[in-house]
Design a protein around this motif. Structure first.
Motif, short mmCIF file in Angstrom:
data_model
loop_
_atom_site.label_atom_id
_atom_site.label_comp_id
_atom_site.label_asym_id
_atom_site.label_seq_id
_atom_site.Cartn_x
_atom_site.Cartn_y
_atom_site.Cartn_z
N MET A 133 0.94 -1.30 -0.13
CA MET A 133 0.13 0.13 -0.01
C MET A 133 0.93 1.14 -0.05
SD MET A 133 -3.17 -1.17 -0.18
CE MET A 133 -4.36 -0.30 0.99
N THR A 134 0.42 2.22 -0.86
CA THR A 134 1.07 3.52 -0.69
C THR A 134 0.15 4.76 -0.50
OG1 THR A 134 2.66 2.77 -2.66
CG2 THR A 134 2.39 5.07 -2.38
N LEU A 135 0.66 5.52 0.27
CA LEU A 135 0.05 6.73 0.91
C LEU A 135 0.21 7.73 -0.25
CD1 LEU A 135 -1.86 7.58 3.04
CD2 LEU A 135 0.29 8.52 4.19
N VAL A 136 -0.82 8.16 -0.64
CA VAL A 136 -1.03 9.32 -1.97
C VAL A 136 -1.77 10.58 -1.37
CG1 VAL A 136 -2.05 10.07 -4.03
CG2 VAL A 136 -1.17 7.59 -3.74
N TYR A 137 -0.95 11.85 -1.45
CA TYR A 137 -1.48 13.14 -0.99
C TYR A 137 -1.88 13.75 -2.55
CZ TYR A 137 -1.53 18.03 0.63
OH TYR A 137 -1.90 19.17 0.89
N HIS A 138 -3.12 14.24 -2.38
CA HIS A 138 -3.76 14.96 -3.60
C HIS A 138 -3.50 16.37 -3.52
CE1 HIS A 138 -5.71 10.90 -2.97
NE2 HIS A 138 -6.03 10.85 -4.35
N TRP A 139 -2.99 16.84 -4.78
CA TRP A 139 -2.85 18.37 -4.75
C TRP A 139 -3.70 18.80 -5.96
CZ3 TRP A 139 -0.40 21.92 -1.74
CH2 TRP A 139 -0.27 23.04 -2.39
N GLY A 140 -4.59 19.81 -5.68
CA GLY A 140 -5.63 20.34 -6.67
C GLY A 140 -6.74 19.20 -6.97
N GLY A 141 -7.73 19.89 -7.58
CA GLY A 141 -8.82 19.18 -7.95
C GLY A 141 -9.78 18.90 -6.79
N PRO A 142 -10.81 18.03 -7.08
CA PRO A 142 -11.94 17.80 -6.01
C PRO A 142 -11.26 17.26 -4.84
CG PRO A 142 -12.01 16.20 -7.56
CD PRO A 142 -11.03 17.41 -8.07
N ARG A 143 -10.19 16.56 -4.78
CA ARG A 143 -9.71 16.04 -3.55
C ARG A 143 -8.70 16.55 -3.21
NH1 ARG A 143 -11.65 10.35 -4.09
NH2 ARG A 143 -9.92 9.60 -2.28
N HIS A 144 -8.00 17.85 -3.18
CA HIS A 144 -7.21 18.51 -2.76
C HIS A 144 -6.89 18.47 -1.42
CE1 HIS A 144 -4.01 21.53 -2.58
NE2 HIS A 144 -4.83 22.03 -1.54
N GLY A 145 -5.84 17.79 -0.79
CA GLY A 145 -5.43 17.88 0.42
C GLY A 145 -5.85 16.53 1.21
N GLN A 146 -6.36 15.54 0.36
CA GLN A 146 -6.88 14.43 1.14
C GLN A 146 -5.60 13.23 0.70
OE1 GLN A 146 -10.52 13.12 -0.80
NE2 GLN A 146 -11.69 14.96 0.06
N THR A 147 -5.76 12.48 1.55
CA THR A 147 -4.80 11.26 1.39
C THR A 147 -5.44 10.10 1.29
OG1 THR A 147 -4.44 11.11 3.76
CG2 THR A 147 -2.75 12.45 2.90
N ASP A 148 -5.04 9.36 0.53
CA ASP A 148 -5.74 7.81 0.39
C ASP A 148 -4.39 6.95 0.51
OD1 ASP A 148 -8.47 8.17 0.25
OD2 ASP A 148 -8.01 9.02 -2.04
N GLU A 149 -4.80 5.56 1.01
CA GLU A 149 -3.69 4.41 0.99
C GLU A 149 -4.39 3.64 -0.03
OE1 GLU A 149 -1.54 1.78 4.14
OE2 GLU A 149 -3.46 2.66 4.89
N LEU A 150 -3.24 3.46 -1.12
CA LEU A 150 -3.76 2.67 -2.36
C LEU A 150 -3.05 1.61 -2.54
CD1 LEU A 150 -4.47 5.80 -4.74
CD2 LEU A 150 -6.15 4.40 -3.70
N PRO A 151 -3.56 0.63 -3.25
CA PRO A 151 -2.59 -0.70 -3.37
C PRO A 151 -1.76 -0.41 -4.61
CG PRO A 151 -5.06 -1.12 -4.19
CD PRO A 151 -4.93 0.45 -3.48
N ALA A 152 -0.63 -1.14 -4.78
CA ALA A 152 0.48 -0.91 -5.67
C ALA A 152 -0.32 -0.86 -7.18
CB ALA A 152 1.54 -1.96 -5.66
N GLU A 153 -1.35 -1.98 -7.45
CA GLU A 153 -1.82 -1.95 -8.77
C GLU A 153 -2.64 -0.61 -9.26
OE1 GLU A 153 -4.43 -4.32 -5.66
OE2 GLU A 153 -2.31 -4.51 -6.44
N ALA A 154 -3.11 -0.09 -8.20
CA ALA A 154 -3.82 1.41 -8.74
C ALA A 154 -2.82 2.21 -9.02
CB ALA A 154 -4.66 1.64 -7.55
N LEU A 155 -1.51 2.13 -8.76
CA LEU A 155 -0.62 3.00 -8.96
C LEU A 155 0.43 2.36 -10.16
CD1 LEU A 155 0.27 4.18 -5.23
CD2 LEU A 155 -1.12 5.17 -7.07
#
Length: 62
Positions: A1-23
């Protein structure tokens, strides 16, 4: 799992833990139900400190 920080757009400032296959691609596509958006990994790769730990920065694609 990778933690992703969103910059801009509708998810700005949110973090999500995503599986490697999503990235596996250079773009990350959210198709709902709550948000729609396309993000791409910041180049060169950058991390952001968050409450959940260091996260990779992905920026909204316009």
């Amino acid at each position: 799992m990778t933690l992703v920080y969103h910059w801009g757009g509708p998810r700005h400032g949110q973090t999500d833990e995503l599986p490697a296959e999503a990235l596996a691609s250079t773009v990350l596509v959210y198709d709902g139900p709550k948000w729609f958006g396309v993000y791409e990994q910041f180049r060169p790769v950058r991390t952001q400190d968050t409450a959940s730990g260091p996260a990779e920065v992905w920026v909204v694609r316009e």
